[in-house]
Design an enzyme around this catalytic site. Structure first.
Site, PDB file in Angstrom:
ATOM      1  N   LYS A 183       7.326  -2.844  61.132  1.00 27.80           N
ATOM      2  CA  LYS A 183       5.970  -3.354  61.306  1.00 27.80           C
ATOM      3  C   LYS A 183       5.468  -3.848  59.959  1.00 27.80           C
ATOM      4  O   LYS A 183       5.313  -3.084  59.012  1.00 27.80           O
ATOM      5  CB  LYS A 183       5.066  -2.258  61.850  1.00 27.80           C
ATOM      6  N   ARG A 193      -8.127  -6.438  65.136  1.00 28.93           N
ATOM      7  CA  ARG A 193      -9.104  -5.546  64.493  1.00 28.93           C
ATOM      8  C   ARG A 193     -10.459  -5.705  65.190  1.00 28.93           C
ATOM      9  O   ARG A 193     -11.212  -4.757  65.323  1.00 28.93           O
ATOM     10  CB  ARG A 193      -9.178  -5.829  62.999  1.00 28.93           C
ATOM     11  N   ARG A 204      -3.313  -2.220  54.885  1.00 27.35           N
ATOM     12  CA  ARG A 204      -2.373  -1.150  55.216  1.00 27.35           C
ATOM     13  C   ARG A 204      -1.074  -1.290  54.410  1.00 27.35           C
ATOM     14  O   ARG A 204      -0.005  -0.880  54.866  1.00 27.35           O
ATOM     15  CB  ARG A 204      -2.037  -1.191  56.704  1.00 27.35           C
ATOM     16  N   GLU A 220      14.555   1.325  57.758  1.00 22.63           N
ATOM     17  CA  GLU A 220      13.596   1.927  58.701  1.00 22.63           C
ATOM     18  C   GLU A 220      14.268   2.147  60.058  1.00 22.63           C
ATOM     19  O   GLU A 220      14.051   3.153  60.728  1.00 22.63           O
ATOM     20  CB  GLU A 220      12.370   1.011  58.896  1.00 22.63           C
ATOM     21  N   LYS A 235       7.581  -6.256  64.766  1.00 23.78           N
ATOM     22  CA  LYS A 235       6.202  -6.716  64.922  1.00 23.78           C
ATOM     23  C   LYS A 235       5.659  -7.221  63.602  1.00 23.78           C
ATOM     24  O   LYS A 235       5.840  -6.520  62.608  1.00 23.78           O
ATOM     25  CB  LYS A 235       5.385  -5.525  65.406  1.00 23.78           C
ATOM     26  N   SER A 261      -1.822 -10.404  68.178  1.00 29.29           N
ATOM     27  CA  SER A 261      -3.097 -11.088  68.423  1.00 29.29           C
ATOM     28  C   SER A 261      -3.209 -12.439  67.713  1.00 29.29           C
ATOM     29  O   SER A 261      -3.656 -13.415  68.308  1.00 29.29           O
ATOM     30  CB  SER A 261      -4.246 -10.169  67.996  1.00 29.29           C
ATOM     31  N   TYR A 300       0.089 -10.812  75.154  1.00 35.45           N
ATOM     32  CA  TYR A 300      -1.180 -10.847  75.882  1.00 35.45           C
ATOM     33  C   TYR A 300      -1.119 -11.846  77.033  1.00 35.45           C
ATOM     34  O   TYR A 300      -1.988 -11.865  77.884  1.00 35.45           O
ATOM     35  CB  TYR A 300      -2.329 -11.167  74.909  1.00 35.45           C
TER      36      TYR A 300
HETATM   37  C1  PBG Z   1      -2.146  -0.021  65.168  1.00 36.63           C
HETATM   38  C2  PBG Z   1      -1.806  -1.306  65.809  1.00 36.63           C
HETATM   39  C3  PBG Z   1      -2.144  -2.595  65.372  1.00 36.63           C
HETATM   40  C4  PBG Z   1      -1.640  -3.494  66.326  1.00 36.63           C
HETATM   41  C5  PBG Z   1      -1.031  -2.730  67.310  1.00 36.63           C
HETATM   42  N1  PBG Z   1      -1.118  -1.391  66.964  1.00 36.63           N
HETATM   43  C6  PBG Z   1      -2.966  -3.051  64.245  1.00 36.63           C
HETATM   44  C7  PBG Z   1      -2.624  -2.825  62.841  1.00 36.63           C
HETATM   45  O1  PBG Z   1      -1.592  -2.279  62.483  1.00 36.63           O
HETATM   46  O2  PBG Z   1      -3.475  -3.207  62.037  1.00 36.63           O
HETATM   47  C8  PBG Z   1      -1.779  -4.984  66.258  1.00 36.63           C
HETATM   48  C9  PBG Z   1      -1.583  -5.724  67.536  1.00 36.63           C
HETATM   49  C10 PBG Z   1      -2.029  -7.136  67.495  1.00 36.63           C
HETATM   50  O3  PBG Z   1      -2.443  -7.665  66.431  1.00 36.63           O
HETATM   51  O4  PBG Z   1      -1.975  -7.767  68.549  1.00 36.63           O
HETATM   52  N2  PBG Z   1      -2.720   0.869  66.111  1.00 36.63           N
END
Ligand code: PBG
Length: 313
Positions: A183, A193, A204, A220, A235, A261, A300
C-alpha cells in the site's frame, strides 16, 4: 475473433464493491469528489449489497463512518460491537447471507480523532505495537459481526500474524485475511479522505510505502505470506501495474488490486467535461488491472461494470 482470442477476460465475479456506511444519517450523503458514490445509510447499504449480488459482483468491502463525536485517540468506535461498521456487517450478512463475500476494512483511521491508522505514542508518532493490540480486537469484533474476510489496511508491521492469531483464538479459523500487502503513500487517496470524513492532518509516509520502491513490496509480500495472509492486495492499482505484475508472478495466493478513489475521480471528472469516453475508459482501466495480474479488483464501479459485462457475454 478478437473476443475469441482475447488474452484477458473480465467477469463480474472478479469485482468487489467498496462501500461506505455513515452513522446517524437518514439519507445517503453524496461524496463530491466521487460523483455517483455515496455514504450510505444502513438501509441503502443493504440495497446496494442486493444490487451487487444481482449484478454478479462477488464481494463487498465495507467502511464505517462514525459520528464525529464518537472519534477519539484510540479509535474506540472501531472495536465497539455496536459501532457503525459492526452494525453494517450484521445488516449486510442478514440481507445477503453468503451470496456476497462480506469484507471489512480493518483500520483505525475512520475512528481516530487524529485520523491516523494507529494509536499514537507520547511524541505523536504512530505506535506500531500498541496498534497491533487494537487490530487484534478489531478483527475479533468484525468476525463476530459476520465478516467473511477482514482486510487490514493500516500497514503496521506484524499485523497479519497478530490478526490471524486473534481470529483463531475465538474459533474464527474460517475467517480469511486479505492483506493490504503493498500500500503506497499516494496522492490518489484524496477523495477517500472526504468519503470517510477523515480528520488526518499530515500524511502516512511513516507507515505506507514510498512510490519509488518496488523491491520493498516483495519484502512486505514475503512477510505477509509468512504471517498467514490468505490473499494479498496491491493499492493503488493504475499507477502501480508493474508492482502488481511482480507480485502476481511471485505468489500462488489470490491477488487483488484496489482501484482507489482518485483513480475513479479522474475518469469521472474527465468524462463529465466530455474529454473522455467514460464507459470505454472504465472497462479499459479494469482490463489493464486484470492483465497486469489481479484476480480480484476492488472498484467503485463494480456493480455498474458487472452489469455492462453481463450484457456483453
Ligand atoms: C485506510 C484506507 C484508505 C483507503 C482504503 N483504506 C485510505 C488511506 O490509507 O489513506 C483508500 C481507498 C481509496 O482511496 O479509494 N483505512
Amino acid at each position: 475473433m478478437r473476443r475469441m482470442v482475447a488474452e484477458t477476460r473480465l467477469s463480474p465475479a472478479d469485482l468487489i464493491l467498496p462501500a461506505f456506511v455513515r452513522e446517524g444519517v437518514s439519507e445517503p450523503v453524496p461524496i463530491s469528489a466521487m460523483p455517483g458514490v455515496v455514504q450510505h445509510t444502513r438501509d441503502t447499504l443493504r440495497k446496494a449489497a442486493v444490487e451487487a449480488v444481482s449484478a454478479g459482483v462477488s464481494g463487498i468491502m465495507l467502511f464505517g463512518v462514525p459520528e464525529d463525536a464518537k472519534k477519539d485517540a484510540a479509535g474506540t468506535a472501531g472495536t465497539d460491537p455496536d459501532g457503525i461498521l459492526q452494525q453494517a456487517l450484521r445488516d449486510v450478512r442478514a440481507e445477503v447471507g453468503d451470496d456476497l463475500v462480506v469484507m471489512s476494512d480493518l483500520c483505525l483511521d475512520e475512528y481516530t480523532d487524529h485520523g491516523h491508522c494507529g494509536v499514537l505514542d507520547e511524541a505523536g508518532r504512530v505506535d506500531n505495537d500498541a496498534t497491533l493490540e487494537r487490530y487484534a480486537e478489531m478483527a475479533q469484533v468484525q468476525a463476530d459481526a459476520g465478516a467473511h474476510v477482514v482486510g487490514p489496511s493500516g500497514m503496521m508491521d506484524g499485523q497479519i500474524g497478530v490478526i490471524r492469531d486473534a481470529l483463531d483464538t475465538i474459533g474464527k479459523e474460517d475467517v480469511a485475511v486479505l492483506a493490504y500487502t503493498v500500500k503506497y503513500s499516494s496522492a490518489f487517496y484524496g477523495p477517500f479522505r472526504e468519503a470517510v470524513g477523515s480528520s488526518l492532518r499530515g500524511d502516512r509516509k511513516t507507515y505506507q510505502q514510498d512510490p519509488a520502491n518496488v523491491r520493498e513490496s516483495l519484502r512486505e509480500l514475503a512477510l505477509d505470506l509468512d504471517e498467514g495472509a490468505d490473499m494479498v492486495m496491491v493499492k493503488p492499482a493504475g499507477p502501480y501495474l508493474d508492482v502488481l505484475a511482480r507480485v502476481a508472478d511471485a505468489v500462488d495466493v489470490p491477488v487483488a488490486a484496489y482501484q482507489i478513489s482518485g483513480e475513479y475521480a479522474m475518469v469521472e471528472a474527465a468524462a463529465e467535461k466530455g474529454w473522455i469516453d467514460r464507459d470505454a475508459a472504465i472497462l479499459e482501466t479494469l482490463t489493464g488491472i486484470r492483465r497486469a495480474g489481479a484476480k480480484m479488483i476492488l472498484t467503485y464501479w463494480a456493480t455498474e461494470a458487472a452489469q455492462k459485462l453481463a450484457g456483453r457475454g
